[in-house]
Design a protein around this motif. Structure first.
Motif, PDB file in Angstrom:
ATOM      1  N   MET A  23       0.852  -1.180   0.000  1.00 11.97           N
ATOM      2  CA  MET A  23       0.000   0.000   0.000  1.00 11.97           C
ATOM      3  C   MET A  23       0.888   1.229   0.000  1.00 11.97           C
ATOM      4  O   MET A  23       2.062   1.153   0.266  1.00 11.97           O
ATOM      5  N   ASP A  37       3.777  -6.605   7.360  1.00 10.91           N
ATOM      6  CA  ASP A  37       3.228  -6.242   6.046  1.00 10.91           C
ATOM      7  C   ASP A  37       3.046  -7.508   5.207  1.00 10.91           C
ATOM      8  O   ASP A  37       3.886  -7.847   4.379  1.00 10.91           O
ATOM      9  N   GLU A  71      -0.489  -7.312  -4.031  1.00  8.35           N
ATOM     10  CA  GLU A  71      -0.788  -5.985  -3.460  1.00  8.35           C
ATOM     11  C   GLU A  71       0.450  -5.124  -3.379  1.00  8.35           C
ATOM     12  O   GLU A  71       0.402  -3.921  -3.583  1.00  8.35           O
ATOM     13  N   ASP A  72       1.593  -5.765  -3.061  1.00  9.86           N
ATOM     14  CA  ASP A  72       2.707  -4.989  -2.520  1.00  9.86           C
ATOM     15  C   ASP A  72       3.921  -4.877  -3.438  1.00  9.86           C
ATOM     16  O   ASP A  72       5.039  -4.674  -2.987  1.00  9.86           O
ATOM     17  N   TRP A  96       8.318  -0.426   7.983  1.00  9.11           N
ATOM     18  CA  TRP A  96       7.549  -0.585   6.753  1.00  9.11           C
ATOM     19  C   TRP A  96       8.478  -0.606   5.533  1.00  9.11           C
ATOM     20  O   TRP A  96       9.293   0.287   5.352  1.00  9.11           O
ATOM     21  N   HIS A  97       8.378  -1.636   4.725  1.00  2.00           N
ATOM     22  CA  HIS A  97       9.163  -1.802   3.496  1.00  2.00           C
ATOM     23  C   HIS A  97      10.670  -1.768   3.769  1.00  2.00           C
ATOM     24  O   HIS A  97      11.446  -1.228   2.976  1.00  2.00           O
TER      25      HIS A  97
HETATM   26 ZN   LIG Z   1       3.530  -2.978   1.920  1.00  8.15          ZN
END
Ligand SMILES: [Zn+2]
Length: 311
Positions: free
Chosen positions: A1, A149, A181-182, A281-282
């Motif tokens: 996202m 995630d 999604e990612d 995140w990431h």
């Molecule tokens: Zn992600």
């Protein structure tokens, strides 16, 4: 996202500094026995009848054993097979929907239970992980482990899969696990490729769609995502307040591109439950030690109670 910055209002909501917020939340949690009960999944007589945070955390560990899970990899294939067999073992009717995208076969997985004239309620998440840790300060080409995630959302849905069948008479629920999604923004990929394909082929219109993503952070905080359906948000956040699930905060969060958007675009009431205040995140540090049973239990217990409240 990703955050849809173009849709974020120019005047940010008034908030206290993050450190203060987190300290306040911690002290509130100490004062809330219900949160402790939620966290432990406390039902000594039969823990399988209620969402169990420890069980959900074990499901995160199982996913990490597959390694990073980008679309089209052997690890993603093994993960999709494991999700499908876990659903079948708990009594769900399973369908794997292959979708070709950018030369890769994405596999969305759907578990169905019950029937309803009002249409199904969908609980959804993504199981794929980001192929490149592009926010990592050291190794931006490494793959994201995806403990929070990716694995956290799957763990919540699969733990719900265990506890819901005995309690869902009169409901129709679909548990949907999206691929693709990612990888957004990498090699020309869009975000929510799997969810877009799924929403486009729907012949039955769901009465509600709830997407969970990054819901395992040990320091969980869930403001209201701005594209989420206000009536559905009120239902779910009110249940959270009643249960003392303090991670759900009734204040505006960001506007986020995630798997709920293809449903919003079709006019289907949809909600995204997400904590984007996640320092890992990431990055390659999105690992098991950042995820807690207590956080998974808060989200799982709220969804369980919300589902059962929709008669
Ligand atoms: Zn992600």
């Amino acid at each position: 996202m990703r955050i849809a910055t173009s849709q974020t209002p120019s005047i940010p909501p008034q908030r206290s500094p993050p450190d203060t917020q987190k300290a306040t939340r911690k002290s509130l949690a100490l004062l809330a026995p219900m949160v402790a009960a939620l966290a432990l999944g406390a039902c000594a007589a039969n823990p399988r009848h209620h969402f169990d945070g420890i069980g959900a955390l074990a499901l995160v560990t199982q996913q990490l054993a597959f390694g990073p899970r980008p679309p089209g990899t052997d690890a993603a294939g093994a993960t999709s097979s494991w999700i499908a067999s876990t659903l079948e073992e708990t009594g769900w009717k399973v369908e794997i929907q292959p979708v070709e995208y950018q030369g890769v076969v994405l596999r969305n997985i759907v578990g169905r239970l019950g029937t309803s004239e009002a249409g199904p309620i969908l609980l959804a998440t993504h199981y794929d992980t980001r192929p490149q840790a592009d926010r990592d300060p050291v190794d931006s080409r490494a793959a994201v482990p995806g403990a929070n995630d990716g694995a956290s959302g799957v763990a919540v849905l699969l733990e719900l899969a265990r506890v819901l069948p005995a309690r869902l008479a009169g409901h129709e629920v679909w548990l949907v696990f999206f691929d693709g999604e990612d990888s957004g923004g990498l090699d020309g990929w869009e975000w929510h490729a799997g969810a877009s394909a799924f929403a486009a082929q729907l012949s039955v219109i769901p009465q509600a769609v709830v997407v969970v993503d990054m819901v395992g952070d040990a320091d969980l905080r869930l403001p209201v995502e701005r594209n989420s359906d206000p009536a559905l948000v009120k239902e779910i956040w009110d249940v959270a307040e009643r249960l003392g699930a303090g991670a759900f905060v009734q204040e505006p969060g960001s506007s986020i591109i995630d798997d709920h958007r293809p449903f919003v675009d079709r006019g289907i009431p949809a909600v995204l439950i997400i904590d984007l205040e996640y320092a890992y995140w990431h990055t390659t540090a999105d690992t098991l030690d950042k995820v807690s049973a207590e956080s998974l239990a808060q989200v799982g217990r709220v969804l369980e109670a919300w589902l059962l409240s929709r008669r």
